[in-house]
Design a protein around this motif. Structure first.
Motif, PDB file in Angstrom:
ATOM      1  N   ASP A 116       0.845  -1.187   0.000  1.00 12.00           N
ATOM      2  CA  ASP A 116       0.000   0.000   0.000  1.00 12.00           C
ATOM      3  C   ASP A 116       0.891   1.252   0.000  1.00 12.00           C
ATOM      4  O   ASP A 116       1.991   1.246   0.579  1.00 12.00           O
ATOM      5  CB  ASP A 116      -0.909   0.010   1.234  1.00 12.00           C
ATOM      6  N   MET A 117       0.383   2.332  -0.618  1.00  8.26           N
ATOM      7  CA  MET A 117       1.215   3.548  -0.762  1.00  8.26           C
ATOM      8  C   MET A 117       1.631   4.156   0.577  1.00  8.26           C
ATOM      9  O   MET A 117       2.627   4.865   0.673  1.00  8.26           O
ATOM     10  CB  MET A 117       0.536   4.590  -1.645  1.00  8.26           C
ATOM     11  N   SER A 118       0.892   3.834   1.659  1.00  6.01           N
ATOM     12  CA  SER A 118       1.258   4.358   2.975  1.00  6.01           C
ATOM     13  C   SER A 118       2.601   3.819   3.456  1.00  6.01           C
ATOM     14  O   SER A 118       3.189   4.367   4.391  1.00  6.01           O
ATOM     15  CB  SER A 118       0.167   4.023   3.997  1.00  6.01           C
ATOM     16  N   SER A 119       3.115   2.759   2.781  1.00  5.29           N
ATOM     17  CA  SER A 119       4.427   2.220   3.167  1.00  5.29           C
ATOM     18  C   SER A 119       5.545   3.215   2.878  1.00  5.29           C
ATOM     19  O   SER A 119       6.689   2.987   3.261  1.00  5.29           O
ATOM     20  CB  SER A 119       4.695   0.885   2.463  1.00  5.29           C
ATOM     21  N   ILE A 120       5.247   4.344   2.237  1.00  3.30           N
ATOM     22  CA  ILE A 120       6.229   5.433   2.068  1.00  3.30           C
ATOM     23  C   ILE A 120       6.777   5.834   3.431  1.00  3.30           C
ATOM     24  O   ILE A 120       7.911   6.280   3.554  1.00  3.30           O
ATOM     25  CB  ILE A 120       5.588   6.665   1.337  1.00  3.30           C
ATOM     26  N   ILE A 121       5.966   5.655   4.495  1.00  3.77           N
ATOM     27  CA  ILE A 121       6.414   6.067   5.835  1.00  3.77           C
ATOM     28  C   ILE A 121       7.649   5.280   6.270  1.00  3.77           C
ATOM     29  O   ILE A 121       8.451   5.777   7.058  1.00  3.77           O
ATOM     30  CB  ILE A 121       5.263   5.949   6.873  1.00  3.77           C
ATOM     31  N   THR A 122       7.842   4.068   5.735  1.00  2.00           N
ATOM     32  CA  THR A 122       8.997   3.263   6.171  1.00  2.00           C
ATOM     33  C   THR A 122      10.319   3.934   5.777  1.00  2.00           C
ATOM     34  O   THR A 122      11.330   3.754   6.431  1.00  2.00           O
ATOM     35  CB  THR A 122       8.946   1.822   5.603  1.00  2.00           C
ATOM     36  N   LEU A 123      10.275   4.739   4.708  1.00  2.00           N
ATOM     37  CA  LEU A 123      11.471   5.486   4.290  1.00  2.00           C
ATOM     38  C   LEU A 123      11.879   6.469   5.395  1.00  2.00           C
ATOM     39  O   LEU A 123      13.047   6.568   5.766  1.00  2.00           O
ATOM     40  CB  LEU A 123      11.099   6.273   3.034  1.00  2.00           C
ATOM     41  N   PHE A 124      10.877   7.169   5.926  1.00  2.00           N
ATOM     42  CA  PHE A 124      11.118   8.160   6.994  1.00  2.00           C
ATOM     43  C   PHE A 124      11.481   7.450   8.305  1.00  2.00           C
ATOM     44  O   PHE A 124      12.313   7.923   9.064  1.00  2.00           O
ATOM     45  CB  PHE A 124       9.873   9.044   7.187  1.00  2.00           C
ATOM     46  N   GLU A 125      10.825   6.297   8.538  1.00  2.00           N
ATOM     47  CA  GLU A 125      11.105   5.547   9.776  1.00  2.00           C
ATOM     48  C   GLU A 125      12.563   5.092   9.794  1.00  2.00           C
ATOM     49  O   GLU A 125      13.232   5.182  10.821  1.00  2.00           O
ATOM     50  CB  GLU A 125      10.174   4.325   9.861  1.00  2.00           C
ATOM     51  N   GLU A 126      13.044   4.614   8.632  1.00  2.00           N
ATOM     52  CA  GLU A 126      14.436   4.142   8.581  1.00  2.00           C
ATOM     53  C   GLU A 126      15.406   5.282   8.819  1.00  2.00           C
ATOM     54  O   GLU A 126      16.397   5.143   9.522  1.00  2.00           O
ATOM     55  CB  GLU A 126      14.713   3.482   7.232  1.00  2.00           C
ATOM     56  N   MET A 127      15.096   6.453   8.230  1.00  2.00           N
ATOM     57  CA  MET A 127      16.007   7.598   8.397  1.00  2.00           C
ATOM     58  C   MET A 127      16.064   8.047   9.857  1.00  2.00           C
ATOM     59  O   MET A 127      17.082   8.524  10.331  1.00  2.00           O
ATOM     60  CB  MET A 127      15.565   8.767   7.503  1.00  2.00           C
ATOM     61  N   ALA A 128      14.925   7.893  10.588  1.00  2.00           N
ATOM     62  CA  ALA A 128      14.857   8.395  11.972  1.00  2.00           C
ATOM     63  C   ALA A 128      15.148   7.318  13.008  1.00  2.00           C
ATOM     64  O   ALA A 128      15.403   7.621  14.173  1.00  2.00           O
ATOM     65  CB  ALA A 128      13.469   8.982  12.217  1.00  2.00           C
ATOM     66  N   GLY A 129      15.069   6.049  12.575  1.00  2.00           N
ATOM     67  CA  GLY A 129      15.311   4.966  13.530  1.00  2.00           C
ATOM     68  C   GLY A 129      14.159   4.743  14.496  1.00  2.00           C
ATOM     69  O   GLY A 129      14.380   4.332  15.638  1.00  2.00           O
ATOM     70  N   VAL A 130      12.918   5.015  14.050  1.00  2.00           N
ATOM     71  CA  VAL A 130      11.736   4.689  14.872  1.00  2.00           C
ATOM     72  C   VAL A 130      10.656   4.090  13.975  1.00  2.00           C
ATOM     73  O   VAL A 130      10.720   4.233  12.753  1.00  2.00           O
ATOM     74  CB  VAL A 130      11.091   5.926  15.578  1.00  2.00           C
ATOM     75  N   GLN A 131       9.659   3.461  14.596  1.00  2.00           N
ATOM     76  CA  GLN A 131       8.511   2.945  13.839  1.00  2.00           C
ATOM     77  C   GLN A 131       7.231   3.539  14.400  1.00  2.00           C
ATOM     78  O   GLN A 131       7.104   3.685  15.622  1.00  2.00           O
ATOM     79  CB  GLN A 131       8.451   1.426  13.956  1.00  2.00           C
ATOM     80  N   VAL A 132       6.301   3.850  13.498  1.00  2.00           N
ATOM     81  CA  VAL A 132       5.012   4.412  13.908  1.00  2.00           C
ATOM     82  C   VAL A 132       3.999   3.265  13.963  1.00  2.00           C
ATOM     83  O   VAL A 132       3.187   3.112  13.079  1.00  2.00           O
ATOM     84  CB  VAL A 132       4.574   5.525  12.921  1.00  2.00           C
ATOM     85  N   ARG A 133       4.078   2.431  15.009  1.00  2.00           N
ATOM     86  CA  ARG A 133       3.173   1.283  15.117  1.00  2.00           C
ATOM     87  C   ARG A 133       2.404   1.372  16.426  1.00  2.00           C
ATOM     88  O   ARG A 133       2.914   1.887  17.419  1.00  2.00           O
ATOM     89  CB  ARG A 133       3.939  -0.042  15.128  1.00  2.00           C
TER      90      ARG A 133
END
Ligand code: NAD
Length: 311
Positions: free
Chosen positions: A280-297
């Protein structure tokens, strides 16, 4: 409706749309290169066509719901395609999201064969397809739009006639820029909030009741991001990338600077290359999560207790 209807492209959207037409009593012949989804539609009462040409031969109105421009060109103009089986007076309703230019080319090809073409892209996601509440944006002759209205009313709730062929795609393009850019804003805002120590679910609950809310927050945060279930059927990131590619090209053609969309194109390209294309296109957030070292779960209560040392 007594007319014979064909439906080509039974994917994440098309299968629900076809099933709604069947529930509405429509006489439907279907085709997809994926036999599993054809079988699924047949169980719901559809007749299986042997090819796109075969569907065309057996239909007064042919609906297409395909991924990209090239698929629409192949299905209509390719070998064993719709044009090979078409009859004068037939109507083609393309509900895929493609470029306004390809829609106009296809309409010209239809003209040469004495058939009519309208573009009718949709918004509302798989949920809207399932519940028959899509927004449908139509470009093409008003008489053809009127003739197809009984079908649109089964598949959608908000139905608009916008003008000549291609105008449906133009408005859909505007919508797609806003979806893509909004999801980027959500991604960096939520990642920063979580890195700063806020609970992702708390941020979600507050923002949905605040001025920062949007359709993407309402639908995509609980269904994909908070659960991490990015592979559930939805709107593939590569399809979103295709849509902003159409916008970037249109900006070039018309000499309109669209810097925010151009940046979005780069970021969705990076996410696609990192393996998110089919998610799903919302997986774009994983790019930002990797850069910041956190997950929005979403953090479940027992995990919260472990984190707090309660266990
Ligand atoms: P999808 O990839 O899930 O489905 C496309 C279907 O077309 C597949 O079943 C595929 O097998 C079939 N197909 C491909 N080539 C074919 C061929 N040559 N002959 C017959 N069938 C063929 O895509 P989707 O998510 O259903 O989206 C379809 C269109 O609707 C796209 O243009 C997309 O941008 C747009 N759209 C999608 C959503 C969404 O939330 N998924 C929402 C609005 C609009």
């Amino acid at each position: 409706m007594e007319k014979r209807i064909g439906f080509i492209g039974l994917g994440a959207m098309g299968l629900y749309m076809a099933k709604n037409l069947l529930k509405g009593g429509v006489n439907l012949t279907v085709y997809d290169i994926n036999q599993d989804v054809v079988n699924d539609a047949v169980i719901s009462g559809a007749k299986a066509g042997a090819s796109n040409k075969d569907v065309s031969e057996k239909s007064d109105i042919v609906i297409t719901m395909l991924p990209q421009d090239e698929h629409v060109r192949t299905v209509l103009a390719g070998e064993k395609g719709v044009f090979e089986g078409c009859q004068p007076g037939q109507i083609i309703v393309d509900m895929s999201t493609i470029s306004p230019g390809t829609s106009k080319d296809m309409a010209k090809e239809c003209d040469k064969r004495g058939i009519k073409y309208i573009d009718a892209p949709v918004s509302g996601g798989t949920k809207g397809a399932e519940t028959g509440t899509l927004t449908i944006m139509v470009g093409g002759q008003k008489e053809v739009y009127d003739e197809c209205m009984p079908l649109f009313e089964i598949m959608g709730k908000n139905i608009f006639h916008l003008g000549d062929v291609g105008t449906g795609q133009t408005v859909k393009m505007v919508n797609q820029i806003l979806c893509a850019v909004n999801m980027l804003g959500i991604s960096e805002a939520f990642v920063l909030g979580v890195k700063s120590g806020a609970d992702p679910e708390v941020i979600y609950n507050i923002i949905r009741n605040s001025a920062g809310n949007s359709w993407q927050i309402d639908g995509r945060m609980p269904n994909y991001v908070l659960t991490g279930e990015f592979t559930k059927p939805g709107f593939a990131l590569d399809l979103q990338l295709k849509d902003i590619g159409i916008a970037v090209n249109t900006g070039k053609e018309l000499k309109v600077p669209i810097p925010v969309t151009a940046l979005a194109y780069q970021l969705y390209t990076a996410a696609s290359n990192s393996g998110c294309g089919k998610m799903d296109m919302s997986s774009i957030i994983t790019l930002f999560e990797e850069m910041a070292g956190v997950q929005v779960r979403k953090v479940y209560s027992d995990e919260k207790e472990v984190a707090a040392g309660v266990n």
